[in-house]
Scaffold this active site. Structure first.
Site, PDB file in Angstrom:
ATOM      1  N   GLY A 232       0.672  -1.323   0.098  1.00  0.00           N
ATOM      2  CA  GLY A 232      -0.025   0.055   0.118  1.00  0.00           C
ATOM      3  C   GLY A 232       0.722   1.194   0.033  1.00  0.00           C
ATOM      4  O   GLY A 232       2.009   1.140   0.280  1.00  0.00           O
TER       5      GLY A 232
ATOM      6  N   GLN B  39       3.337   9.840   1.794  1.00  0.00           N
ATOM      7  CA  GLN B  39       4.441   9.412   2.061  1.00  0.00           C
ATOM      8  C   GLN B  39       5.356   9.728   0.853  1.00  0.00           C
ATOM      9  O   GLN B  39       6.332   9.715   0.791  1.00  0.00           O
ATOM     10  CB  GLN B  39       4.382   7.784   1.773  1.00  0.00           C
ATOM     11  CG  GLN B  39       3.750   7.484   3.118  1.00  0.00           C
ATOM     12  CD  GLN B  39       3.647   5.772   2.745  1.00  0.00           C
ATOM     13  OE1 GLN B  39       2.539   5.339   2.484  1.00  0.00           O
ATOM     14  NE2 GLN B  39       4.683   5.000   3.416  1.00  0.00           N
TER      15      GLN B  39
ATOM     16  N   CYS C 165       6.470  -0.485   7.179  1.00  0.00           N
ATOM     17  CA  CYS C 165       6.145   0.642   6.473  1.00  0.00           C
ATOM     18  C   CYS C 165       7.251   1.312   5.661  1.00  0.00           C
ATOM     19  O   CYS C 165       8.378   1.256   5.970  1.00  0.00           O
ATOM     20  CB  CYS C 165       5.850   1.851   7.593  1.00  0.00           C
ATOM     21  SG  CYS C 165       5.273   3.337   6.977  1.00  0.00           S
ATOM     22  N   LEU C 166       7.095   1.535   4.366  1.00  0.00           N
ATOM     23  CA  LEU C 166       7.999   2.255   3.602  1.00  0.00           C
ATOM     24  C   LEU C 166       8.745   3.315   4.153  1.00  0.00           C
ATOM     25  O   LEU C 166       9.597   3.658   3.802  1.00  0.00           O
ATOM     26  CB  LEU C 166       7.533   2.227   2.074  1.00  0.00           C
ATOM     27  CG  LEU C 166       6.865   1.319   1.535  1.00  0.00           C
ATOM     28  CD1 LEU C 166       6.168   1.546   0.208  1.00  0.00           C
ATOM     29  CD2 LEU C 166       8.033  -0.012   1.331  1.00  0.00           C
TER      30      LEU C 166
ATOM     31  N   HIS D 137      -3.723   1.550   8.224  1.00  0.00           N
ATOM     32  CA  HIS D 137      -2.467   1.773   8.419  1.00  0.00           C
ATOM     33  C   HIS D 137      -2.411   3.185   7.474  1.00  0.00           C
ATOM     34  O   HIS D 137      -1.570   4.026   7.583  1.00  0.00           O
ATOM     35  CB  HIS D 137      -1.625   0.808   7.986  1.00  0.00           C
ATOM     36  CG  HIS D 137      -0.024   1.154   7.554  1.00  0.00           C
ATOM     37  ND1 HIS D 137       0.933   0.523   8.376  1.00  0.00           N
ATOM     38  CD2 HIS D 137       0.532   1.803   6.556  1.00  0.00           C
ATOM     39  CE1 HIS D 137       2.190   1.069   7.917  1.00  0.00           C
ATOM     40  NE2 HIS D 137       2.006   1.824   6.889  1.00  0.00           N
ATOM     41  N   GLU D 138      -2.930   2.916   6.294  1.00  0.00           N
ATOM     42  CA  GLU D 138      -2.724   4.111   5.187  1.00  0.00           C
ATOM     43  C   GLU D 138      -3.511   5.234   5.425  1.00  0.00           C
ATOM     44  O   GLU D 138      -3.184   6.411   5.039  1.00  0.00           O
ATOM     45  CB  GLU D 138      -3.338   3.506   3.752  1.00  0.00           C
ATOM     46  CG  GLU D 138      -2.590   2.102   3.118  1.00  0.00           C
ATOM     47  CD  GLU D 138      -0.985   2.438   3.235  1.00  0.00           C
ATOM     48  OE1 GLU D 138      -0.572   3.516   3.349  1.00  0.00           O
ATOM     49  OE2 GLU D 138      -0.439   1.360   2.971  1.00  0.00           O
TER      50      GLU D 138
ATOM     51  N   HIS E 149      -1.566   7.385   7.662  1.00  0.00           N
ATOM     52  CA  HIS E 149      -0.813   8.341   6.905  1.00  0.00           C
ATOM     53  C   HIS E 149      -1.561   9.654   6.767  1.00  0.00           C
ATOM     54  O   HIS E 149      -0.826  10.485   6.681  1.00  0.00           O
ATOM     55  CB  HIS E 149      -0.366   7.711   5.918  1.00  0.00           C
ATOM     56  CG  HIS E 149       0.891   6.625   6.049  1.00  0.00           C
ATOM     57  ND1 HIS E 149       2.163   7.045   6.740  1.00  0.00           N
ATOM     58  CD2 HIS E 149       1.130   5.284   5.576  1.00  0.00           C
ATOM     59  CE1 HIS E 149       2.996   6.056   6.446  1.00  0.00           C
ATOM     60  NE2 HIS E 149       2.338   4.903   6.157  1.00  0.00           N
TER      61      HIS E 149
HETATM   62  O1  GNR Z   1       4.201  -2.703   2.269  1.00  0.00           O
HETATM   63  C1  GNR Z   1       3.738  -2.625   3.416  1.00  0.00           C
HETATM   64  N1  GNR Z   1       3.487  -3.645   4.047  1.00  0.00           N
HETATM   65  C2  GNR Z   1       2.556  -3.389   5.147  1.00  0.00           C
HETATM   66  C3  GNR Z   1       2.456  -4.798   6.030  1.00  0.00           C
HETATM   67  C4  GNR Z   1       1.618  -4.858   7.028  1.00  0.00           C
HETATM   68  C5  GNR Z   1       0.914  -3.694   7.460  1.00  0.00           C
HETATM   69  C6  GNR Z   1       0.852  -2.696   6.558  1.00  0.00           C
HETATM   70  C7  GNR Z   1       1.835  -2.584   5.432  1.00  0.00           C
HETATM   71  S1  GNR Z   1       1.603  -1.278   4.525  1.00  0.00           S
HETATM   72  C8  GNR Z   1       3.392  -1.177   3.881  1.00  0.00           C
HETATM   73  C9  GNR Z   1       3.507  -0.091   2.679  1.00  0.00           C
HETATM   74  C10 GNR Z   1       3.257   1.276   3.362  1.00  0.00           C
HETATM   75  O2  GNR Z   1       3.962   1.817   4.202  1.00  0.00           O
HETATM   76  N2  GNR Z   1       2.220   1.937   3.453  1.00  0.00           N
HETATM   77  O3  GNR Z   1       1.961   3.076   3.971  1.00  0.00           O
HETATM   78 NI    NI Z   2       3.318   2.963   5.928  1.00  0.00          NI
END
Ligand code: GNR
Ligand code: NI
Length: 163
Positions: free
Chosen positions: A46, A51, A93-94, A135-136, A139
């Protein structure tokens, strides 16, 4: 298409609150295509616009094994249907590279969003989508996965990521 640069913690731009999309135009198509290219290049499941330093409420995702099921969520919103139903998941998270941590979130939510054409959708997600969309959306609110951890753990991660 263009691959965009992903901001990393503790960059203060990750703390900005994104504004709703109001125009479903060509520029939105370009942004989502660039975000998908960036997400695939970085091997993420995602990516939120925040980001890549775009402070609008745009999320892209691909939860498929084959990396061939791109999804776009514009102005997503969710309601917690049962605040006692929780799910723990090891998240990455990236924007916090090299770190994984177990995070607990509501497991039973009601999700609405608009697609690239502005059409509204609704769903009661399950599994990985439930985790990833929260999670997104975090952000887009300027919130990061590390905010769920203790200040000590967060500071250790800040030092590790800054190296
Ligand atoms: O690539 C991603 N893997 C992930 C694994 C578990 C829960 C959430 C994520 S999102 C993350 C990519 C990212 O940072 N999205 O904001
Ligand atoms: Ni993230």
């Amino acid at each position: 298409m263009a691959k965009l640069k992903v901001l990393t913690f503790p960059d203060p731009r990750l703390r900005k609150v994104a504004v709703p999309v109001t125009k479903f135009d060509k520029s939105l198509e370009i942004i989502t295509a660039d975000m998908l290219e960036t997400m695939y290049a970085e091997d993420g499941i995602g990516l939120a616009a925040t980001q890549v330093n775009i402070h609008e409420r745009i999320i892209v995702m691909d939860l498929s094994e084959e990396r061939n099921d791109p999804k776009i969520f514009i102005n997503p919103e969710f309601k917690i249907l049962d605040d006692k139903s929780l799910l723990s998941f090891t998240e990455g998270c990236l924007s916090v590279p090299g770190i994984t941590e177990e995070i607990t979130r509501p497991d039973n939510i009601y999700l609405t969003w608009h697609d690239i054409n502005g059409k509204q959708h609704e769903e009661e997600p399950s599994g990985l989508l439930t985790v990833c969309i929260q999670h997104e959306i975090d952000h887009l609110e300027g919130k990061l996965m590390v905010d769920y951890l203790s200040p000590l753990k967060r500071d250790r991660i800040r030092k590790k990521v800054s190296k």
